[in-house]
Design a protein around this motif. Structure first.
Motif, PDB file in Angstrom:
ATOM      1  N   ILE A 214      38.311  32.315  39.812  1.00  0.00           N
ATOM      2  CA  ILE A 214      39.283  33.320  40.248  1.00  0.00           C
ATOM      3  C   ILE A 214      40.494  32.602  40.867  1.00  0.00           C
ATOM      4  O   ILE A 214      40.329  31.713  41.710  1.00  0.00           O
ATOM      5  CB  ILE A 214      38.670  34.239  41.345  1.00  0.00           C
TER       6      ILE A 214
ATOM      7  N   GLN B 265      37.148  49.511  40.916  1.00  0.00           N
ATOM      8  CA  GLN B 265      36.819  48.089  40.963  1.00  0.00           C
ATOM      9  C   GLN B 265      35.618  47.817  41.860  1.00  0.00           C
ATOM     10  O   GLN B 265      35.278  48.637  42.715  1.00  0.00           O
ATOM     11  CB  GLN B 265      38.005  47.281  41.523  1.00  0.00           C
ATOM     12  N   THR B 266      35.034  46.632  41.676  1.00  0.00           N
ATOM     13  CA  THR B 266      34.037  46.173  42.639  1.00  0.00           C
ATOM     14  C   THR B 266      34.757  45.966  43.971  1.00  0.00           C
ATOM     15  O   THR B 266      35.969  45.753  44.004  1.00  0.00           O
ATOM     16  CB  THR B 266      33.423  44.843  42.172  1.00  0.00           C
TER      17      THR B 266
ATOM     18  N   PHE C 239      42.486  29.763  46.479  1.00  0.00           N
ATOM     19  CA  PHE C 239      43.601  30.470  47.131  1.00  0.00           C
ATOM     20  C   PHE C 239      44.839  29.567  47.097  1.00  0.00           C
ATOM     21  O   PHE C 239      44.810  28.475  47.671  1.00  0.00           O
ATOM     22  CB  PHE C 239      43.241  30.782  48.577  1.00  0.00           C
TER      23      PHE C 239
ATOM     24  N   GLU D 222      43.031  43.019  49.622  1.00  0.00           N
ATOM     25  CA  GLU D 222      42.976  41.837  48.749  1.00  0.00           C
ATOM     26  C   GLU D 222      44.351  41.221  48.594  1.00  0.00           C
ATOM     27  O   GLU D 222      45.379  41.894  48.693  1.00  0.00           O
ATOM     28  CB  GLU D 222      42.429  42.192  47.364  1.00  0.00           C
ATOM     29  N   PHE D 223      44.346  39.923  48.321  1.00  0.00           N
ATOM     30  CA  PHE D 223      45.542  39.242  47.858  1.00  0.00           C
ATOM     31  C   PHE D 223      45.601  39.445  46.346  1.00  0.00           C
ATOM     32  O   PHE D 223      44.559  39.656  45.701  1.00  0.00           O
ATOM     33  CB  PHE D 223      45.453  37.744  48.160  1.00  0.00           C
ATOM     34  N   PRO D 224      46.794  39.363  45.749  1.00  0.00           N
ATOM     35  CA  PRO D 224      46.861  39.471  44.291  1.00  0.00           C
ATOM     36  C   PRO D 224      46.031  38.362  43.649  1.00  0.00           C
ATOM     37  O   PRO D 224      46.046  37.223  44.134  1.00  0.00           O
ATOM     38  CB  PRO D 224      48.344  39.250  43.974  1.00  0.00           C
ATOM     39  N   GLY D 225      45.334  38.676  42.579  1.00  0.00           N
ATOM     40  CA  GLY D 225      44.540  37.644  41.904  1.00  0.00           C
ATOM     41  C   GLY D 225      43.565  38.253  40.941  1.00  0.00           C
ATOM     42  O   GLY D 225      43.520  39.479  40.775  1.00  0.00           O
TER      43      GLY D 225
ATOM     44  N   LYS E 110      40.467  37.123  37.522  1.00  0.00           N
ATOM     45  CA  LYS E 110      39.707  36.126  36.761  1.00  0.00           C
ATOM     46  C   LYS E 110      40.633  35.267  35.912  1.00  0.00           C
ATOM     47  O   LYS E 110      41.562  35.784  35.285  1.00  0.00           O
ATOM     48  CB  LYS E 110      38.717  36.835  35.846  1.00  0.00           C
TER      49      LYS E 110
ATOM     50  N   VAL F 249      31.439  33.989  42.323  1.00  0.00           N
ATOM     51  CA  VAL F 249      32.852  33.677  42.080  1.00  0.00           C
ATOM     52  C   VAL F 249      33.218  32.338  42.713  1.00  0.00           C
ATOM     53  O   VAL F 249      32.700  31.974  43.768  1.00  0.00           O
ATOM     54  CB  VAL F 249      33.783  34.788  42.632  1.00  0.00           C
TER      55      VAL F 249
ATOM     56  N   ILE G 231      43.893  33.126  43.138  1.00  0.00           N
ATOM     57  CA  ILE G 231      44.433  34.084  44.101  1.00  0.00           C
ATOM     58  C   ILE G 231      45.755  33.578  44.656  1.00  0.00           C
ATOM     59  O   ILE G 231      45.890  32.389  44.986  1.00  0.00           O
ATOM     60  CB  ILE G 231      43.409  34.323  45.231  1.00  0.00           C
TER      61      ILE G 231
ATOM     62  N   HIS H 123      27.576  41.610  42.685  1.00  0.00           N
ATOM     63  CA  HIS H 123      28.077  41.874  41.330  1.00  0.00           C
ATOM     64  C   HIS H 123      28.372  40.595  40.552  1.00  0.00           C
ATOM     65  O   HIS H 123      28.384  40.613  39.327  1.00  0.00           O
ATOM     66  CB  HIS H 123      29.335  42.754  41.380  1.00  0.00           C
ATOM     67  N   ASP H 124      28.628  39.494  41.220  1.00  0.00           N
ATOM     68  CA  ASP H 124      29.083  38.273  40.549  1.00  0.00           C
ATOM     69  C   ASP H 124      29.004  37.077  41.486  1.00  0.00           C
ATOM     70  O   ASP H 124      29.029  37.249  42.713  1.00  0.00           O
ATOM     71  CB  ASP H 124      30.568  38.418  40.167  1.00  0.00           C
TER      72      ASP H 124
ATOM     73  N   TYR I 210      28.425  37.347  45.408  1.00  0.00           N
ATOM     74  CA  TYR I 210      28.372  38.794  45.676  1.00  0.00           C
ATOM     75  C   TYR I 210      27.204  39.368  44.890  1.00  0.00           C
ATOM     76  O   TYR I 210      26.664  38.714  44.002  1.00  0.00           O
ATOM     77  CB  TYR I 210      29.678  39.472  45.210  1.00  0.00           C
TER      78      TYR I 210
ATOM     79  N   ALA J 245      34.219  36.762  51.253  1.00  0.00           N
ATOM     80  CA  ALA J 245      34.624  35.390  50.900  1.00  0.00           C
ATOM     81  C   ALA J 245      35.979  35.013  51.504  1.00  0.00           C
ATOM     82  O   ALA J 245      36.317  33.835  51.580  1.00  0.00           O
ATOM     83  CB  ALA J 245      34.681  35.240  49.382  1.00  0.00           C
ATOM     84  N   ASN J 246      36.777  35.997  51.920  1.00  0.00           N
ATOM     85  CA  ASN J 246      38.114  35.711  52.445  1.00  0.00           C
ATOM     86  C   ASN J 246      38.112  35.268  53.906  1.00  0.00           C
ATOM     87  O   ASN J 246      39.140  34.804  54.407  1.00  0.00           O
ATOM     88  CB  ASN J 246      39.023  36.945  52.320  1.00  0.00           C
TER      89      ASN J 246
HETATM   90  N1  8DG Z   1      42.202  39.639  43.752  1.00  0.00           N
HETATM   91  C1  8DG Z   1      41.351  39.257  44.682  1.00  0.00           C
HETATM   92  N2  8DG Z   1      40.032  39.152  44.412  1.00  0.00           N
HETATM   93  C2  8DG Z   1      39.218  38.751  45.414  1.00  0.00           C
HETATM   94  C3  8DG Z   1      39.721  38.449  46.711  1.00  0.00           C
HETATM   95  N3  8DG Z   1      38.658  38.075  47.490  1.00  0.00           N
HETATM   96  C4  8DG Z   1      37.548  38.134  46.720  1.00  0.00           C
HETATM   97  O1  8DG Z   1      36.409  37.862  47.077  1.00  0.00           O
HETATM   98  N4  8DG Z   1      37.883  38.551  45.448  1.00  0.00           N
HETATM   99  C5  8DG Z   1      36.922  38.707  44.360  1.00  0.00           C
HETATM  100  C6  8DG Z   1      36.728  40.132  43.905  1.00  0.00           C
HETATM  101  C7  8DG Z   1      36.333  39.972  42.446  1.00  0.00           C
HETATM  102  O2  8DG Z   1      34.938  39.676  42.386  1.00  0.00           O
HETATM  103  C8  8DG Z   1      37.114  38.740  42.029  1.00  0.00           C
HETATM  104  C9  8DG Z   1      38.438  39.080  41.420  1.00  0.00           C
HETATM  105  O3  8DG Z   1      38.280  39.535  40.162  1.00  0.00           O
HETATM  106  P1  8DG Z   1      39.024  40.849  39.632  1.00  0.00           P
HETATM  107  O4  8DG Z   1      39.985  41.370  40.644  1.00  0.00           O
HETATM  108  O5  8DG Z   1      39.446  40.548  38.259  1.00  0.00           O
HETATM  109  O6  8DG Z   1      37.858  41.820  39.611  1.00  0.00           O
HETATM  110  P2  8DG Z   1      37.836  43.152  38.765  1.00  0.00           P
HETATM  111  O7  8DG Z   1      37.610  44.235  39.739  1.00  0.00           O
HETATM  112  O8  8DG Z   1      38.999  43.238  37.849  1.00  0.00           O
HETATM  113  O9  8DG Z   1      36.593  42.867  37.858  1.00  0.00           O
HETATM  114  P3  8DG Z   1      35.091  43.233  38.156  1.00  0.00           P
HETATM  115  O10 8DG Z   1      34.688  42.461  39.413  1.00  0.00           O
HETATM  116  O11 8DG Z   1      35.078  44.717  38.362  1.00  0.00           O
HETATM  117  O12 8DG Z   1      34.383  42.757  36.934  1.00  0.00           O
HETATM  118  O13 8DG Z   1      37.356  38.001  43.222  1.00  0.00           O
HETATM  119  C10 8DG Z   1      41.105  38.581  46.987  1.00  0.00           C
HETATM  120  O14 8DG Z   1      41.626  38.350  48.086  1.00  0.00           O
HETATM  121  N5  8DG Z   1      41.891  38.991  45.932  1.00  0.00           N
END
Ligand code: 8DG
Length: 135
Positions: A11, A31-32, A88, A38-41, A43, A84, A13, A81-82, A79, A121-122
Motif C-alpha cells: 500500500i 470500504q473496509t 507512508f 485516512e490519508f490518501p492511498g 493498493k 498490508v 500512502i 480483512h488483509d 487486519y 496501523a497509523n
Molecule cells: N488509504 C489509506 N489506507 C490505509 C491507511 N491506513 C491503513 O491501515 N490503510 C489500509 C486500509 C486498507 O486495508 C489499505 C488501503 O487499501 P484501499 O484503500 O485500496 O482499500 P479498499 O477499501 O479500496 O480495498 P479493500 O480493503 O476493501 O479490499 O490500507 C491510510 O491512512 N490511508
C-alpha cells in the motif's frame, strides 16, 4: 486462505503537508475500516512503486497533484480483512495555489490529528508527525 498465509498487500500512502496542515479523508461505508480517518492511498498496481502509487492514489482521490519528498515510515500490519505492508510518503503540492481537494478530503491541523480515529496501523506515524516539527 487463512490470514496467516496471505502475502502482504503493498500500500502506498501520501501524507500531504501544506501550510502546516495535512490532507485527510474518511473511509467510505462500502470500504473496509469504514468511517476511519485516512490519508490518501491504496493498493499498489503490479510493478508500481509505493511512491508512485501514493502520487497516483492522491490524484485520483483528492484531485491534487503532489510530488514525494521522502518515505517517513513503513509498517506491516495484520487486519482481519488483509495483511498490508504500508509505506507512508511525505508529499508536497506541485502547485501550492491549487489546494482545493475533492470531498471527503480536507486539510486538518496537526492538533486535529490527535482527535481523529485512524486505522490501528497509523498509530506510530501519527506519533511521528506530532513529535517532529517538520517530519
Ligand atoms: N488509504 C489509506 N489506507 C490505509 C491507511 N491506513 C491503513 O491501515 N490503510 C489500509 C486500509 C486498507 O486495508 C489499505 C488501503 O487499501 P484501499 O484503500 O485500496 O482499500 P479498499 O477499501 O479500496 O480495498 P479493500 O480493503 O476493501 O479490499 O490500507 C491510510 O491512512 N490511508
Amino acid at each position: 486462505m487463512s490470514n496467516e498465509m496471505k502475502l502482504p498487500k503493498r500500500i502506498g500512502i501520501a501524507i500531504v503537508e501544506h501550510d502546516g496542515k495535512y490532507l485527510i479523508g474518511v473511509r467510505q461505508a462500502t470500504q473496509t475500516l469504514a468511517g476511519k480517518a485516512e490519508f490518501p492511498g491504496g493498493k499498489c498496481l503490479p510493478e508500481e512503486s509505493a511512491a508512485d502509487c501514493a502520487v497516483r492514489e492522491c490524484q485520483e482521490e483528492t484531485g491534487l497533484d503532489v510530488r514525494v519528498q521522502k518515505m517517513i515510515y513503513e509498517i506491516e500490519h495484520r487486519y482481519s480483512h488483509d495483511v498490508v505492508a504500508l509505506q507512508f510518503w511525505l508529499c508536497e503540492l506541485i502547485d501550492t495555489d491549487k489546494a482545493d481537494s475533492l470531498a471527503p478530503f480536507v486539510w486538518r491541523s496537526r492538533e486535529e490529528l490527535t482527535e481523529l480515529d485512524f486505522p490501528d496501523a497509523n498509530g506510530p506515524v501519527i506519533q511521528l508527525l506530532l513529535e517532529t516539527e517538520s517530519a
